[in-house]
Design a protein around this motif. Structure first.
Motif, PDB file in Angstrom:
ATOM      1  N   ASP A 149       0.868  -1.171   0.000  1.00 44.69           N
ATOM      2  CA  ASP A 149       0.000   0.000   0.000  1.00 44.69           C
ATOM      3  C   ASP A 149       0.911   1.229   0.000  1.00 44.69           C
ATOM      4  O   ASP A 149       2.142   1.107  -0.032  1.00 44.69           O
ATOM      5  N   ASP A 150       0.322   2.416   0.013  1.00 42.20           N
ATOM      6  CA  ASP A 150       1.117   3.647  -0.052  1.00 42.20           C
ATOM      7  C   ASP A 150       2.074   3.781   1.131  1.00 42.20           C
ATOM      8  O   ASP A 150       3.205   4.238   0.971  1.00 42.20           O
ATOM      9  N   ASP A 151       1.628   3.394   2.330  1.00 40.16           N
ATOM     10  CA  ASP A 151       2.488   3.500   3.516  1.00 40.16           C
ATOM     11  C   ASP A 151       3.693   2.566   3.415  1.00 40.16           C
ATOM     12  O   ASP A 151       4.807   2.935   3.791  1.00 40.16           O
ATOM     13  N   ALA A 152       3.474   1.357   2.911  1.00 40.11           N
ATOM     14  CA  ALA A 152       4.582   0.408   2.755  1.00 40.11           C
ATOM     15  C   ALA A 152       5.591   0.929   1.739  1.00 40.11           C
ATOM     16  O   ALA A 152       6.804   0.874   1.964  1.00 40.11           O
ATOM     17  N   LEU A 153       5.090   1.452   0.639  1.00 37.62           N
ATOM     18  CA  LEU A 153       5.991   1.990  -0.379  1.00 37.62           C
ATOM     19  C   LEU A 153       6.816   3.152   0.182  1.00 37.62           C
ATOM     20  O   LEU A 153       8.024   3.231  -0.042  1.00 37.62           O
ATOM     21  N   GLU A 154       6.162   4.018   0.945  1.00 43.50           N
ATOM     22  CA  GLU A 154       6.862   5.155   1.547  1.00 43.50           C
ATOM     23  C   GLU A 154       7.952   4.664   2.517  1.00 43.50           C
ATOM     24  O   GLU A 154       9.060   5.193   2.550  1.00 43.50           O
ATOM     25  N   PHE A 155       7.635   3.627   3.298  1.00 49.15           N
ATOM     26  CA  PHE A 155       8.622   3.084   4.232  1.00 49.15           C
ATOM     27  C   PHE A 155       9.846   2.557   3.485  1.00 49.15           C
ATOM     28  O   PHE A 155      10.975   2.926   3.769  1.00 49.15           O
ATOM     29  N   TRP A 156       9.632   1.629   2.525  1.00 52.35           N
ATOM     30  CA  TRP A 156      10.752   1.009   1.828  1.00 52.35           C
ATOM     31  C   TRP A 156      11.534   2.033   1.015  1.00 52.35           C
ATOM     32  O   TRP A 156      12.768   1.958   0.923  1.00 52.35           O
ATOM     33  N   ASP A 157      10.852   3.014   0.453  1.00 52.58           N
ATOM     34  CA  ASP A 157      11.518   4.049  -0.315  1.00 52.58           C
ATOM     35  C   ASP A 157      12.362   4.944   0.568  1.00 52.58           C
ATOM     36  O   ASP A 157      13.384   5.492   0.131  1.00 52.58           O
ATOM     37  N   GLY A 158      11.989   5.084   1.830  1.00 53.36           N
ATOM     38  CA  GLY A 158      12.681   5.991   2.741  1.00 53.36           C
ATOM     39  C   GLY A 158      13.869   5.408   3.471  1.00 53.36           C
ATOM     40  O   GLY A 158      14.557   6.125   4.198  1.00 53.36           O
ATOM     41  N   LEU A 159      14.149   4.130   3.267  1.00 58.26           N
ATOM     42  CA  LEU A 159      15.291   3.528   3.960  1.00 58.26           C
ATOM     43  C   LEU A 159      16.608   4.079   3.421  1.00 58.26           C
ATOM     44  O   LEU A 159      16.748   4.343   2.239  1.00 58.26           O
TER      45      LEU A 159
END
Length: 87
Positions: free
Chosen positions: A76-86
């Motif tokens: 979902d959008d939150d998961a994508l934001e998390f993985w993208d922000g590492l």
């Protein structure tokens, strides 16, 4: 944006790849990496099917189970934001 998880019984915000690695079961991580190597190594020319084999190797290893981390696949959008922000 980091993800709050329990790490050694304490709440921790996960922001780096190293912190993700600390959450992984070592044996499951070994199996996931070995599966990815096998998926990539058995084909000379990689294709979309190769990516499906990589997804299967990671998902089948259970490496993210019980980590509190968001999904890597079917995000979902939150998961994508998390993985993208590492970092």
């Amino acid at each position: 944006m980091g993800k709050i998880v329990l790490l050694d019984g304490h709440r921790a915000e996960i922001r780096t790849v190293e912190q993700v690695a600390e959450l992984l079961d070592p044996r499951k991580a070994q199996l996931a990496v070995a599966g990815v190597l096998a998926a990539l190594g058995h084909e000379f020319d990689w294709s979309a099917d190769t990516l499906d084999c990589v997804v299967e190797a990671i998902s089948g290893s259970g490496v993210l189970a019980d980590t509190g981390l968001p999904a890597v696949f079917d995000q979902d959008d939150d998961a994508l934001e998390f993985w993208d922000g590492l970092s």
